[in-house]
Design a protein around this motif. Sequence first.
Motif, PDB file in Angstrom:
ATOM      1  N   ARG A  32       0.941  -1.333  -0.054  1.00  0.00           N
ATOM      2  CA  ARG A  32       0.190  -0.033   0.019  1.00  0.00           C
ATOM      3  C   ARG A  32       0.756   1.270   0.032  1.00  0.00           C
ATOM      4  NH1 ARG A  32      -3.044   1.313   5.313  1.00  0.00           N
ATOM      5  NH2 ARG A  32      -0.786   1.875   5.956  1.00  0.00           N
ATOM      6  N   ASP A  33       1.808   1.291   1.010  1.00  0.00           N
ATOM      7  CA  ASP A  33       2.797   2.367   0.930  1.00  0.00           C
ATOM      8  C   ASP A  33       3.521   2.627  -0.540  1.00  0.00           C
ATOM      9  OD1 ASP A  33       1.860   2.807   3.599  1.00  0.00           O
ATOM     10  OD2 ASP A  33       3.764   1.786   4.371  1.00  0.00           O
ATOM     11  N   LEU A  34       4.023   1.482  -0.838  1.00  0.00           N
ATOM     12  CA  LEU A  34       4.534   1.660  -2.376  1.00  0.00           C
ATOM     13  C   LEU A  34       3.773   2.296  -3.556  1.00  0.00           C
ATOM     14  CD1 LEU A  34       6.740  -1.674  -2.777  1.00  0.00           C
ATOM     15  CD2 LEU A  34       7.722   0.739  -2.309  1.00  0.00           C
ATOM     16  N   GLN A  35       2.639   1.829  -3.496  1.00  0.00           N
ATOM     17  CA  GLN A  35       1.411   2.241  -4.368  1.00  0.00           C
ATOM     18  C   GLN A  35       1.284   3.575  -4.125  1.00  0.00           C
ATOM     19  OE1 GLN A  35      -1.766  -0.199  -3.795  1.00  0.00           O
ATOM     20  NE2 GLN A  35      -1.234  -1.551  -5.182  1.00  0.00           N
ATOM     21  N   ARG A  36       1.219   4.150  -2.986  1.00  0.00           N
ATOM     22  CA  ARG A  36       1.257   5.652  -2.494  1.00  0.00           C
ATOM     23  C   ARG A  36       2.164   6.419  -3.202  1.00  0.00           C
ATOM     24  NH1 ARG A  36       0.717   5.437   2.833  1.00  0.00           N
ATOM     25  NH2 ARG A  36      -1.632   4.840   2.566  1.00  0.00           N
ATOM     26  N   GLY A  42       4.089   9.915  -9.772  1.00  0.00           N
ATOM     27  CA  GLY A  42       3.460   9.982 -11.085  1.00  0.00           C
ATOM     28  C   GLY A  42       2.696  11.440 -11.002  1.00  0.00           C
ATOM     29  N   LEU A  43       2.146  11.783 -10.088  1.00  0.00           N
ATOM     30  CA  LEU A  43       1.550  13.299  -9.979  1.00  0.00           C
ATOM     31  C   LEU A  43       2.528  14.143 -10.065  1.00  0.00           C
ATOM     32  CD1 LEU A  43      -1.150  12.940  -7.312  1.00  0.00           C
ATOM     33  CD2 LEU A  43      -1.407  13.018  -9.584  1.00  0.00           C
ATOM     34  N   LEU A 128      -9.637   9.846  -2.826  1.00  0.00           N
ATOM     35  CA  LEU A 128      -9.674  11.104  -3.567  1.00  0.00           C
ATOM     36  C   LEU A 128      -8.337  11.387  -4.492  1.00  0.00           C
ATOM     37  CD1 LEU A 128     -11.204  13.396  -0.658  1.00  0.00           C
ATOM     38  CD2 LEU A 128     -12.328  12.530  -2.853  1.00  0.00           C
ATOM     39  N   ARG A 129      -7.239  10.901  -4.383  1.00  0.00           N
ATOM     40  CA  ARG A 129      -6.225  11.196  -4.995  1.00  0.00           C
ATOM     41  C   ARG A 129      -6.204  10.431  -6.457  1.00  0.00           C
ATOM     42  NH1 ARG A 129      -2.928  10.647   0.024  1.00  0.00           N
ATOM     43  NH2 ARG A 129      -2.029  12.664   0.741  1.00  0.00           N
ATOM     44  N   ALA A 130      -7.058   9.294  -6.236  1.00  0.00           N
ATOM     45  CA  ALA A 130      -7.183   8.711  -7.669  1.00  0.00           C
ATOM     46  C   ALA A 130      -8.516   9.141  -8.357  1.00  0.00           C
ATOM     47  CB  ALA A 130      -7.466   7.202  -7.418  1.00  0.00           C
ATOM     48  N   ALA A 131      -9.330  10.121  -7.753  1.00  0.00           N
ATOM     49  CA  ALA A 131     -10.589  10.563  -8.542  1.00  0.00           C
ATOM     50  C   ALA A 131     -10.154  11.796  -9.420  1.00  0.00           C
ATOM     51  CB  ALA A 131     -11.321  11.058  -7.383  1.00  0.00           C
ATOM     52  N   ASP A 132     -11.482  11.968 -10.163  1.00  0.00           N
ATOM     53  CA  ASP A 132     -11.336  13.089 -11.174  1.00  0.00           C
ATOM     54  C   ASP A 132     -11.585  14.503 -10.248  1.00  0.00           C
ATOM     55  OD1 ASP A 132     -11.126  14.799 -13.253  1.00  0.00           O
ATOM     56  OD2 ASP A 132     -12.824  13.985 -14.109  1.00  0.00           O
ATOM     57  N   ASP A 142      -2.549  17.654  -2.337  1.00  0.00           N
ATOM     58  CA  ASP A 142      -1.192  17.846  -2.330  1.00  0.00           C
ATOM     59  C   ASP A 142      -0.282  18.464  -1.161  1.00  0.00           C
ATOM     60  OD1 ASP A 142      -1.625  16.181  -4.921  1.00  0.00           O
ATOM     61  OD2 ASP A 142      -1.200  17.733  -6.176  1.00  0.00           O
ATOM     62  N   GLN A 143      -1.055  19.619  -0.862  1.00  0.00           N
ATOM     63  CA  GLN A 143      -0.484  20.447   0.029  1.00  0.00           C
ATOM     64  C   GLN A 143      -0.985  19.911   1.613  1.00  0.00           C
ATOM     65  OE1 GLN A 143      -2.022  24.396  -1.040  1.00  0.00           O
ATOM     66  NE2 GLN A 143      -1.102  24.506  -2.908  1.00  0.00           N
TER      67      GLN A 143
END
Length: 207
Positions: A32-36, A42-43, A128-132, A142-143
């Motif tokens: 999970r941590d690696l995916q995050r 990527g962002l 939410l980080r993967a949402a549009d 991000d902040q």
Amino acid sequence: MDLTARHPRTGELLSTVKFMVQTLAAAGELQRDLQRELTYDGLRAAEAKGDKGGRRPAIPAEKTDAVRTAYLDGQSIASLARVHDVSRGAIRTAVADLLPEHTAVDQGAPAPELLVVLDMPGKVADFLRAADLEPAERATLDQGVTVRRGQGYTLRVSAVPAVHRALLAHCRPLDGTQGAPVIPAQRKARREYENRVNTLWAPTAGL
């Protein structure tokens, strides 16, 4: 290995079973941590290339000036929507600062909303980080400041009330209201976040 094996005399799980379960749990947390981390990387890479994220505007930037000029020349929002094959809302967004109601608001503009700090459960933040999201909503996430709590975490978010409410609306699928599969832990986190948002503005709800 049988992960339910117990000692015949004490009835407790075998030591090897406990070790295997703890190892699997640690491996899951590591994944999970690696995916995050990969998501964050990527962002950041997208931002470095000029991609702000969020939903793309219905009217491309190169056509916005033409739309605004046509509106100032007297062309209606409905006709502009037909010409550019977009919704009227998209046209209104492109010419928002030129609309009569915008001018009226500017003349008696209220004081800007103040930033409010709110702790968002980690499971909600991950969703939410993967949402549009809109650019302002993405920037808010991000902040955010990560606060570790045991095996999980919360994201301390500073934003105006409107952004907090918008983020809450985006995570509605976690409650299974839009046909999405329900994960109890995520649903619980979403409801906890909703309670925090609602409680925060409860005194002003009737104003």
